[in-house]
Design an enzyme around this catalytic site. Structure first.
Site, mmCIF file in Angstrom:
data_model
loop_
_atom_site.group_PDB
_atom_site.id
_atom_site.type_symbol
_atom_site.label_atom_id
_atom_site.label_comp_id
_atom_site.label_asym_id
_atom_site.label_seq_id
_atom_site.Cartn_x
_atom_site.Cartn_y
_atom_site.Cartn_z
ATOM 1 N N LYS A 43 -0.026 3.720 -2.691
ATOM 2 C CA LYS A 43 -1.021 4.790 -2.631
ATOM 3 C C LYS A 43 -0.393 6.179 -2.598
ATOM 4 O O LYS A 43 -1.083 7.173 -2.835
ATOM 5 C CB LYS A 43 -1.941 4.572 -1.425
ATOM 6 C CG LYS A 43 -2.809 3.312 -1.563
ATOM 7 C CD LYS A 43 -3.730 3.125 -0.370
ATOM 8 C CE LYS A 43 -4.680 1.943 -0.568
ATOM 9 N NZ LYS A 43 -4.046 0.632 -0.362
ATOM 10 N N SER B 67 0.789 -1.237 0.000
ATOM 11 C CA SER B 67 0.000 0.000 0.000
ATOM 12 C C SER B 67 0.821 1.288 0.000
ATOM 13 O O SER B 67 0.254 2.379 -0.063
ATOM 14 C CB SER B 67 -0.963 0.019 1.191
ATOM 15 O OG SER B 67 -2.111 -0.757 0.906
ATOM 16 N N SER C 258 -6.205 3.494 4.464
ATOM 17 C CA SER C 258 -5.624 2.708 3.367
ATOM 18 C C SER C 258 -6.704 1.875 2.684
ATOM 19 O O SER C 258 -6.481 0.732 2.275
ATOM 20 C CB SER C 258 -4.487 1.800 3.855
ATOM 21 O OG SER C 258 -3.678 1.386 2.780
#
Length: 438
Positions: free
Chosen positions: A49, A46, A110
């Site tokens: 992102k 993640s 997230s």
């Protein structure tokens, strides 16, 4: 895993980091202060992102997307948002949510479905957005990367809810620690407002609606949690003074990762740890790196304002009332270095080839403050200055300017100089000839 560093980047004491790769950089210039295996390509999960955030904030800045713009949820995306194996906020079928709420869900919780929603708002489809991600990475000068989705999930998690993915069915996003740090550097420099959201420990998604959801930031280095403290009462041991970002990430392939950034007394650092052993370990390793940074490094003046390079304090001038002009740096050169390292750098003067002739002369008139070149610094030892961005390297350059005016001489003086040079050359030739007779 990383053991004790054998060849540290600087003279500071080595540290022992338990991760497959790690890096520490100065957030202002992108100068690398410590690294190990930073060019090794690994899963980023993640931390992906951060690229989605960059493209989103850029789209907002350019007016292509608005914070209050609404997105209507499809059945597929709603189903994904209720997948308990993934980090998410719940999105209701056919319900509309603002880009601002979706962005907060992505940056704080997230949330994966919310991230795909943002990708669709900006690019129409996830596939189009992935193309944008790879193009933006190239534009930013990143070198070792591959994006196959906007979230950082393994593609098999995407295929549970969508019929098609970009890349192979088991593929996921990869980067080197060096490029992750470079992405974080650009994100903070270009859009410092990213820290306003990344520093929030807890928030309410879709507050005041039937979809209200308590979001906990996965960055346990932040202080101020209330909800998280119920489940993790010992999280306070991971809180780090000055930490206000940036992004965690974890998958089976990538391990537990964290890109952190902290500021104290006007000095900001960025750290990356990749493939640590547990959710808490990534914060323990980050603390080691950040302590190393704040305890050993500080911004120092390497070259003062109005500095003159030895043996190059003046430049010859032709057609002027003066035959030379004094030059010096317009500004000081500052660099984050470890204690006692200031003397490891030497100034290098580069004159503008378009301003000087083949003999290294300027042509009058020369105005005070006129740029005649630049000065940069180089390491005296074998180590080269390392930066995660060429932009940072350029920050080590300062203009070199004329310290005074040199007016153009009038035609009579120039003519007499020409006559003098002519007879001087003539007499020199005659003398040489006469000497040749004897």
């Amino acid at each position: 895993m990383i053991g004790s560093i054998q060849n540290p980047v600087t003279a500071a004491e080595p540290i022992d980091i338990n991760a497959s790769a790690a890096i520490l950089v100065d957030a202002e210039t992108g100068k690398i202060l410590y690294e190990e295996n930073s060019k090794t390509v690994l899963g980023i999960a993640s931390m992906t992102k951060m690229m989605t955030e960059y493209i989103t904030l850029e789209a907002i800045k350019e007016g292509k997307v608005k914070w209050d713009q609404k997105y209507t949820v499809s059945p597929e995306l709603s189903k994904m948002s209720h997948d308990e194996e993934l980090s998410n906020v719940y999105l209701r079928v056919e319900e509309s949510y603002t880009v601002k709420d979706l962005y907060a869900a992505m940056a704080i919780e997230s949330a994966n479905a919310a991230t795909i929603a943002i990708a669709e708002v900006i690019a129409g489809t996830e596939a189009n957005f992935v193309k944008m991600m790879n193009e933006k990475a190239k534009e930013l000068g990143l070198e070792q990367y591959k994006f196959v989705n906007s979230t950082g999930l393994n593609n098999r998690e995407m295929l549970k809810h969508f019929p098609e993915v970009v890349g192979d069915p088991d593929e996921e996003n990869v980067m080197s620690a060096n490029d992750v740090a470079a992405l974080a550097y650009h994100l903070i420099k270009d859009f410092p407002e990213v820290l306003e959201t990344s520093s929030i420990p807890e928030a309410i998604f879709a507050k005041g609606t039937r979809d209200e959801f308590v979001m906990d930031n996965w960055n346990w280095s932040l202080d101020g949690y209330k909800d998280l403290a119920k489940d993790y009462p010992n999280y306070q041991q991971f809180v780090y003074e000055g930490m206000d970002g940036l992004k965690t990430g974890s998958t089976l392939f990538a391990g537990f990762n964290f890109t952190g950034t902290a500021e104290r007394n006007g000095q900001r650092f960025i750290s990356v740890v990749m493939n640590t052993s547990s959710q808490s370990q990534r914060f323990i390793e980050t603390r080691k790196i950040m302590d190393y940074a704040f305890n050993n490094f500080a911004k120092k003046e390497i070259v003062p304002k109005h500095f003159q390079v030895k043996d190059s304090k003046t430049v010859p001038v032709i057609k002027g009332k003066e035959k030379q002009v004094k030059i010096y740096t317009k500004e000081a050169v500052n660099l984050v270095v470890s204690s006692g390292e200031e003397g490891n750098y030497q100034p290098v003067l580069v004159l503008d080839k378009e301003k000087i002739n083949k003999n290294g002369e300027l042509t009058a008139p020369v105005k005070k403050g006129e740029k005649v070149g630049y000065l940069t610094i180089e390491a005296k030892n074998a180590d080269k200055l390392g930066f995660v961005s060429e932009e940072g390297q350029n920050k080590m350059r300062v203009d070199v300017i004329a310290a005074e005016d040199v007016e153009k001489s009038n035609w009579f003086v120039l003519m007499m100089r020409g006559i003098g040079h002519f007879f001087g050359d003539l007499w020199g030739g005659i003398s040489s000839t006469v000497k040749g007779w004897f």
